[in-house]
Design a protein around this motif. Structure first.
Motif, PDB file in Angstrom:
ATOM      1  N   THR A 124       0.831  -1.200   0.000  1.00 60.27           N
ATOM      2  CA  THR A 124       0.000   0.000   0.000  1.00 60.27           C
ATOM      3  C   THR A 124       0.875   1.262   0.000  1.00 60.27           C
ATOM      4  OG1 THR A 124      -1.647  -1.265   1.213  1.00 60.27           O
ATOM      5  CG2 THR A 124      -1.912   1.126   1.204  1.00 60.27           C
ATOM      6  N   ASP A 137      -7.383  -4.193  -1.779  1.00 58.66           N
ATOM      7  CA  ASP A 137      -7.257  -5.038  -0.596  1.00 58.66           C
ATOM      8  C   ASP A 137      -8.533  -4.886   0.199  1.00 58.66           C
ATOM      9  OD1 ASP A 137      -6.763  -6.351   1.735  1.00 58.66           O
ATOM     10  OD2 ASP A 137      -4.920  -5.272   2.253  1.00 58.66           O
ATOM     11  N   ARG A 142      -8.235  -6.569   4.655  1.00 59.95           N
ATOM     12  CA  ARG A 142      -7.931  -5.838   5.889  1.00 59.95           C
ATOM     13  C   ARG A 142      -8.782  -4.583   5.939  1.00 59.95           C
ATOM     14  NH1 ARG A 142      -1.559  -5.783   6.877  1.00 59.95           N
ATOM     15  NH2 ARG A 142      -1.883  -3.601   6.454  1.00 59.95           N
ATOM     16  N   GLN A 196      -6.294   3.404   4.802  1.00 55.92           N
ATOM     17  CA  GLN A 196      -4.857   3.714   4.692  1.00 55.92           C
ATOM     18  C   GLN A 196      -4.557   4.302   3.310  1.00 55.92           C
ATOM     19  OE1 GLN A 196      -2.422   0.188   4.798  1.00 55.92           O
ATOM     20  NE2 GLN A 196      -0.485   1.320   4.829  1.00 55.92           N
ATOM     21  N   ASP A 211      -3.813  -1.659  -5.704  1.00 52.97           N
ATOM     22  CA  ASP A 211      -3.274  -2.175  -4.450  1.00 52.97           C
ATOM     23  C   ASP A 211      -4.001  -3.491  -4.175  1.00 52.97           C
ATOM     24  OD1 ASP A 211      -1.955  -2.356  -2.004  1.00 52.97           O
ATOM     25  OD2 ASP A 211      -3.501  -1.209  -0.934  1.00 52.97           O
TER      26      ASP A 211
HETATM   27 MG   LIG Z   1      -1.743  -3.011   2.217  1.00 54.93          MG
END
Ligand SMILES: [Mg+2]
Ligand SMILES: Nc1nc2c(ncn2[C@@H]2O[C@H](COP(=O)(O)OP(=O)(O)O)[C@@H](O)[C@H]2O)c(=O)[nH]1
Length: 437
Positions: free
Chosen positions: A115, A138, A141, A147, A190
């Motif tokens: 990331t 992603d 998570r 993020q 990502d």
């Molecule tokens: Mg990541």
């Protein structure tokens, strides 16, 4: 910094040999043996070391090192060139589609820095004037999307996300479609990682690849994981045909051997190195510069490029020329001090300065800052003539300068000695590297 101990050892071997006017067969064998031990102890793959030494010997024989005019320097050059080959001397630039949208995937194990690197790379491309979109692929998570969005905000790059409840494949397909419609130049996807390679993850990545047809698949590998890099890279490459590696945490204290082996074993070129947690902490990978660094020739070019971002090009060029010409004055020293201060903490740039790599781990930035202030004050209290050639200074002059700068005569002497040392070092660097650049 990665490679510190390998650099220490090879620098010694190379210095030893570079100064020799004549080489015997035995000198040469001993040198090769020392190189071999240094490489193995830095965790370079055994087979890679064997092949490397074979190539060096073959070149040395072919170029008749023993009978050369400058055998030591020629051998240094051969080792230097072979390290470059090991690291990949072919084209390792990022490939864009010739027209339309370029899709790129960033893949890798969990925590290797996917990331973060997506954002770093997006930022580099944005600075080149490209319109970049990042896709939050992603969806495993929960914090991963947030993020990426935070990073996107920081660098002013849009993030495409469908949230946690749409799978990664659909998010990617929709994101790419959106990017095409909106006229983006580059899409960076990502992706999710796992702690270990697992089949479900590979399948998901294969599906995304098939659906989005990326021109780059970049694999992040963490330099700190050592030899395992090679196995991870091999597996990812077998499944996905990885086009480039991003070696992350290069700023950490890894032995670096795995980084030296990975291209040779997988055939995948290293394209970037991640050198810290901040957005700007990424370098385009230059095998020749890393070879310079490993052999203790410093990384003047990287330093200068870093400097260029901070101040103007002409000043940077002048600084290099002065550094390399060995004709520096105290004014130049003052100037470099002022400029290098802009580059960040001294400890992090020391490793890039020829001959100072050994000290980079030993620097306390607060002390260095104080020393810099004293040095500046001393130089500023000198006359023009004294700055050009401090050897003309007598006791009365030194006392005058100490008084004027609020320092002591010891401080003044220290600055003068430091100056003479740097001057000497730069001179020997320019003679040592003659013909290499
Ligand atoms: Mg990541
Ligand atoms: N020191 C250092 N830390 C890094 C680098 N790249 C990423 N990190 C850190 O590594 C951790 C994991 O990064 P992240 O991008 O979330 O990894 P991901 O799980 O692969 O997406 C974070 O704490 C990052 O700040 C790097 O080049 N150097």
């Amino acid at each position: 910094m990665a490679f510190n101990s390998l650099q220490d050892r090879l620098t010694k071997v190379m210095r030893n040999i570079a100064g020799k006017g004549k080489l015997s067969q035995r000198n040469m064998e001993e040198t090769l043996k020392e190189i071999r031990v240094a490489l193995l102890e830095s965790d370079v793959n055994y087979g890679v070391v064997q092949d490397f030494l074979k190539s060096v010997s073959k070149e040395a024989e072919g170029q008749d090192v023993l009978n050369a005019i400058d055998p030591g320097q020629l051998l240094v050059k051969i080792v230097h060139d072979e390290i470059i080959k090991l690291l990949g001397d072919d084209d390792n630039s990022i490939k864009y589609n010739s027209s339309g949208l370029s899709v790129m995937m960033v893949v890798g194990l969990q925590g290797t820095g996917k990331t973060t690197q997506v954002a770093k790379i997006a930022n580099l491309m944005r600075k080149e004037g490209k319109k970049v979109l990042m896709i939050a692929g992603d969806v495993v998570r929960p914090a991963a999307i947030e993020q990426l969005k935070t990073l996107g905000n920081e660098i002013n790059v849009e993030v495409f996300s469908r949230g946690l409840f749409v799978d990664a494949l659909n998010t990617s397909i929709e994101g790419v479609k959106y990017a095409k419609n909106e006229g983006f130049d580059v899409v960076l996807i990502d992706t999710a990682g796992r702690l270990q390679i697992d089949d479900a993850l590979m399948q998901e990545l294969e599906n995304i690849k098939k659906a989005t047809n990326p021109c780059e698949i970049l694999l992040t590998v963490d330099a700190l994981t050592g030899q395992d890099i090679v196995n991870v890279a091999k597996t990812f490459n077998e499944r996905l045909n990885v086009t480039g590696l991003v070696v992350t945490k290069f700023d950490g204290d890894s032995k670096g051997g795995s980084v030296l082996s990975v291209k040779a074993i997988t055939g995948v070129p290293i394209k970037y190195t991640g050198v810290g947690e901040k957005i700007g902490d990424i370098d385009v990978f230059h095998p020749d510069r890393l070879a310079d660094r490993i052999l203790g020739m410093g990384d003047v070019v990287s330093l200068v490029e870093k400097a260029q971002e901070e101040f103007d090009e002409k000043a940077a060029e002048e600084m290099t020329m002065r550094m390399l010409s060995g004709k520096m004055t105290l004014d130049d020293m003052l100037y470099s001090l002022e400029q290098t201060k802009k580059l960040g903490p001294l400890s992090s740039i020391m490793g890039m300065i020829p001959g100072l790599g050994d000290f980079s781990g030993k620097i306390n930035d607060a002390d260095a800052d104080k020393a810099t202030k004293v040095t500046k004050a001393v130089i500023q209290s000198m006359t023009k003539e004294e700055r050009k050639d401090p050897s003309i200074m007598r006791g009365t002059h030194k006392r005058r300068v100490a008084k004027g700068s609020g320092t002591s005569v010891d401080d003044v002497n220290r600055v003068i000695n430091q100056f003479e040392r740097s001057k000497k070092m730069m001179r020997s660097l320019s003679s040592m590297t003659k013909g290499l650049f």
